[in-house]
Each structure stands twice: as C-alpha cells, then as structure tokens.
Enzyme design. Structure first.
Site, PDB file in Angstrom:
ATOM      1  CB  SER A 142      -1.723  -7.017 -22.152  1.00 34.41           C
ATOM      2  OG  SER A 142      -2.141  -5.811 -21.547  1.00 34.41           O
ATOM      3  CE1 TYR A 155       3.247  -6.349 -20.535  1.00 32.88           C
ATOM      4  CE2 TYR A 155       1.356  -4.941 -20.932  1.00 32.88           C
ATOM      5  CZ  TYR A 155       1.905  -6.083 -20.383  1.00 32.88           C
ATOM      6  OH  TYR A 155       1.097  -6.966 -19.701  1.00 32.88           O
TER       7      TYR A 155
HETATM    8  N1  LIG Z   1      -1.353  -8.024 -13.903  1.00 35.47           N
HETATM    9  C1  LIG Z   1      -2.021  -7.476 -14.893  1.00 35.47           C
HETATM   10  O1  LIG Z   1      -2.811  -6.543 -14.702  1.00 35.47           O
HETATM   11  C2  LIG Z   1      -1.860  -7.979 -16.295  1.00 35.47           C
HETATM   12  C3  LIG Z   1      -2.663  -7.406 -17.284  1.00 35.47           C
HETATM   13  C4  LIG Z   1      -2.534  -7.846 -18.579  1.00 35.47           C
HETATM   14  C5  LIG Z   1      -1.636  -8.846 -18.890  1.00 35.47           C
HETATM   15  N2  LIG Z   1      -0.857  -9.377 -17.927  1.00 35.47           N
HETATM   16  C6  LIG Z   1       0.092 -10.428 -18.325  1.00 35.47           C
HETATM   17  O2  LIG Z   1      -0.119 -11.578 -17.539  1.00 35.47           O
HETATM   18  C7  LIG Z   1       1.119 -12.266 -17.378  1.00 35.47           C
HETATM   19  C8  LIG Z   1       1.370 -12.508 -15.891  1.00 35.47           C
HETATM   20  O3  LIG Z   1       1.370 -11.238 -15.241  1.00 35.47           O
HETATM   21  P1  LIG Z   1       1.484 -11.085 -13.654  1.00 35.47           P
HETATM   22  O4  LIG Z   1       0.815  -9.826 -13.317  1.00 35.47           O
HETATM   23  O5  LIG Z   1       1.085 -12.342 -12.979  1.00 35.47           O
HETATM   24  O6  LIG Z   1       3.067 -10.852 -13.535  1.00 35.47           O
HETATM   25  P2  LIG Z   1       4.075 -11.200 -12.360  1.00 35.47           P
HETATM   26  O7  LIG Z   1       5.223 -10.262 -12.539  1.00 35.47           O
HETATM   27  O8  LIG Z   1       3.395 -11.261 -11.044  1.00 35.47           O
HETATM   28  O9  LIG Z   1       4.547 -12.679 -12.747  1.00 35.47           O
HETATM   29  C9  LIG Z   1       5.293 -12.949 -13.909  1.00 35.47           C
HETATM   30  C10 LIG Z   1       6.133 -14.199 -13.690  1.00 35.47           C
HETATM   31  O10 LIG Z   1       6.897 -14.412 -14.895  1.00 35.47           O
HETATM   32  C11 LIG Z   1       8.212 -14.804 -14.509  1.00 35.47           C
HETATM   33  N3  LIG Z   1       9.172 -14.492 -15.567  1.00 35.47           N
HETATM   34  C12 LIG Z   1       9.579 -13.250 -15.961  1.00 35.47           C
HETATM   35  N4  LIG Z   1      10.479 -13.370 -16.940  1.00 35.47           N
HETATM   36  C13 LIG Z   1      10.641 -14.689 -17.195  1.00 35.47           C
HETATM   37  C14 LIG Z   1      11.458 -15.442 -18.084  1.00 35.47           C
HETATM   38  N5  LIG Z   1      12.303 -14.842 -18.920  1.00 35.47           N
HETATM   39  N6  LIG Z   1      11.352 -16.797 -18.077  1.00 35.47           N
HETATM   40  C15 LIG Z   1      10.513 -17.415 -17.220  1.00 35.47           C
HETATM   41  N7  LIG Z   1       9.737 -16.761 -16.338  1.00 35.47           N
HETATM   42  C16 LIG Z   1       9.804 -15.419 -16.320  1.00 35.47           C
HETATM   43  C17 LIG Z   1       8.485 -14.011 -13.228  1.00 35.47           C
HETATM   44  O11 LIG Z   1       9.548 -14.594 -12.476  1.00 35.47           O
HETATM   45  C18 LIG Z   1       7.138 -14.073 -12.531  1.00 35.47           C
HETATM   46  O12 LIG Z   1       7.052 -15.189 -11.686  1.00 35.47           O
HETATM   47  C19 LIG Z   1       2.195 -11.411 -18.053  1.00 35.47           C
HETATM   48  O13 LIG Z   1       2.442 -11.889 -19.344  1.00 35.47           O
HETATM   49  C20 LIG Z   1       1.537 -10.044 -18.116  1.00 35.47           C
HETATM   50  O14 LIG Z   1       2.039  -9.256 -19.180  1.00 35.47           O
HETATM   51  C21 LIG Z   1      -0.947  -8.966 -16.630  1.00 35.47           C
END
Ligand SMILES: NC(=O)c1ccc[n+]([C@@H]2O[C@H](COP(=O)([O-])OP(=O)(O)OC[C@H]3O[C@@H](n4cnc5c(N)ncnc54)[C@H](O)[C@@H]3O)[C@@H](O)[C@H]2O)c1
Length: 248
Positions: A142, A155
């Site tokens: 991120s 985070y």
């Molecule tokens: N959305 C954003 O703006 C953003 C920005 C930067 C980074 N990210 C990163 O991108 C990735 C995905 O983000 P997102 O927005 O799609 O999140 P989200 O919450 O929509 O999806 C995350 C998924 O991970 C699964 N998960 C959580 N803990 C878990 C575990 N212990 N084992 C297996 N699965 C698990 C959840 O069930 C969920 O389906 C994350 O790593 C997040 O930190 C997101």
C-alpha cells in the site's frame, strides 16, 4: 491481452474487492485461478460469480496466518493443478486507531494477517516454485507503507514490512528464476475504502494528481504484467498504482 491458459494463479484474499477483480481478469485471460479466503460465504459467492463468467476457478477456505493449514493447502493446489506460476499475496485488513489508543490486539492482528500471512504463503509457494525454477510472487502492499498515515501505524508497519520483505525475497529467489515484486495501491474503490467519509474522499481527491480514486482493475492489470514474461527483467520493485499520490 496476455494468454495465461497454461498458468495457475493463486490469490489470497481473493473472495472480494481487489483480489476478486484480479481473479476475474486472469480468468478472462484463460488462467486457472485459485482463491484462498477466510470468508466462507464470500468464497462460495466468488466461485459462482467467476464460474458464471466462464473462468476456470477454484477456491479454498483458509486463513493465511495458519502455517500448517497453508502448507497442506499449497500441497493440495500443486497436487490438483500441477504447479503454481504466480502467487498474489493480497489478503489484508485494517484496524485503524491513533497510536495512544491502539490496542495490542489491533496491532497484532494487522501484522499477523498482512505481514506474517505474506511470509507464510510465500514460503509455502516458494517450496513448489523452486522445483519448477520459475515463478512470480506479487505482494499487494500500500502507499501507506511508503508514506505512513495518522491512525494507521499498524497498517503502515505491516505494508512497509511487506515492501522490505519483497526486496529480501527478490534477492534470495533470483537465482531460482523466481521474481518477487510489490504493488502499492493508493486509494482504490472497494469495501475497505467504502466507509471513508465524503470529507476524507474529497481531501484525498485534492491530494491525488490524477484527481480521483483508482479501480481494482488498475491494480489487476499491473498484476497481469508482473505475472507475465513481459516483466521478466523486473524483480524487487514496488510499483505504486496511486494516481501520482506518491512520487519520488
Ligand atoms: N482498497 C484500497 O484502497 C487499498 C489500498 C491499498 C492497498 N490495499 C490492499 O489490497 C488488498 C485487498 O484490499 P481490498 O480493498 O480488496 O480489501 P477487502 O477487505 O475488500 O478484501 C480483503 C479480502 O481478504 C480476506 N482476508 C482477510 N483476512 C484474511 C486471512 N487471514 N486469510 C485469508 N483471507 C483473508 C477477506 O475475507 C477479504 O475477502 C489488501 O491487502 C489491502 O491492504 C487496498
């Protein structure tokens, strides 16, 4: 579009959000996509959605922090599909709080899922990839891991840790022809960011040179490049997908 018809792509946290979009795009490019996710209901829905879309999709309920469970699961995936070409460490959570109020559980949970989970899945996938002397590992970090954020010290530490971990693994695995890169998404429209207030959204909008939030597809397209031979000479890098928010 790249042809991934003979490739097996494993995506953690693939049942929704960015992970599910990554799965959909790889599936549309004929890959075999394998999801690992904690959320049983979301896993089933994701599988139905991908299959309806004509994807070769498989999904397993699993927790990336469970080392023994992941060892068995990765062995099952290789037994069933023959190999793992690309691992995308995407499972991640936030538990935001100002540092003075942050509970130890909030710190530990975020570090465990985001960073330790990445270590565990990378180790399990590497064992299989090294035999094939080929592979690509993509860690979804991120921009917060690059620039920090008030209220997100846990985070930021986890994502900064993923970036450092990416570089170390890239050095360690290069002689086996396994590349390791990180993607640092900025603010992407998903469930994780759906709770942001209009005020926060508008302030981010002003800080982002391209003036808008990104889409999960923006991240997924970079995953496809990093999984493909077009990026054969790229390893150990962290590439921001953030509309220009972080520039060095
Ligand atoms: N959305 C954003 O703006 C953003 C920005 C930067 C980074 N990210 C990163 O991108 C990735 C995905 O983000 P997102 O927005 O799609 O999140 P989200 O919450 O929509 O999806 C995350 C998924 O991970 C699964 N998960 C959580 N803990 C878990 C575990 N212990 N084992 C297996 N699965 C698990 C959840 O069930 C969920 O389906 C994350 O790593 C997040 O930190 C997101």
């Amino acid at each position: 579009m790249h042809d991934f018809s003979r490739q097996v792509i494993v995506i953690t946290g693939g049942a929704r959000g960015i992970g599910l979009t990554i799965a959909r795009l790889f599936g549309a490019a004929q890959a075999t996509v394998v999801l690992i996710d904690l959320n049983e209901e979301a896993v089933q829905q994701a599988l139905d959605y991908l299959k309806d879309d004509g994807c070769k999709a498989y999904a397993y309920v699993g927790n990336v922090t469970d080392a023994k469970g992941m060892e068995e699961l990765f062995a099952t995936i290789v037994k069933q599909h023959g190999k793992i070409d690309t691992l995308i460490n995407n499972a991640g959570i936030t538990r935001d709080n100002l540092l003075l109020r942050m509970k130890e559980e909030e710190w530990q949970m975020v570090l465990d899922i985001n960073l330790k989970g990445t270590f565990i899945c990378t180790q399990k996938a590497f064992r299989h990839m090294m035999k094939a002397r080929k592979g690509s590992i993509i860690n979804i970090a991120s921009v917060i891991g690059l620039m920090g954020n008030a209220g997100q010290s846990n985070y930021a530490a986890s994502k900064g840790g993923m970036i450092a971990f990416t570089k170390s693994c890239a050095k360690e695995f290069a002689s086996r022809n396994i590349r390791v890169n990180a993607i640092a998404p900025g603010f992407i429209e998903t469930d994780m960011t759906a709770t942001l207030s209009d005020e926060v959204r508008s302030s981010y909008g002003k800080a982002i040179p391209l003036g808008k939030m990104g889409s999960p597809e923006d991240v997924a397209k970079l995953c496809m490049f990093l999984a493909s031979e077009d990026s054969a000479y790229i390893t150990g890098q962290t590439i921001a997908v953030d509309g220009g928010l972080t520039m060095h």
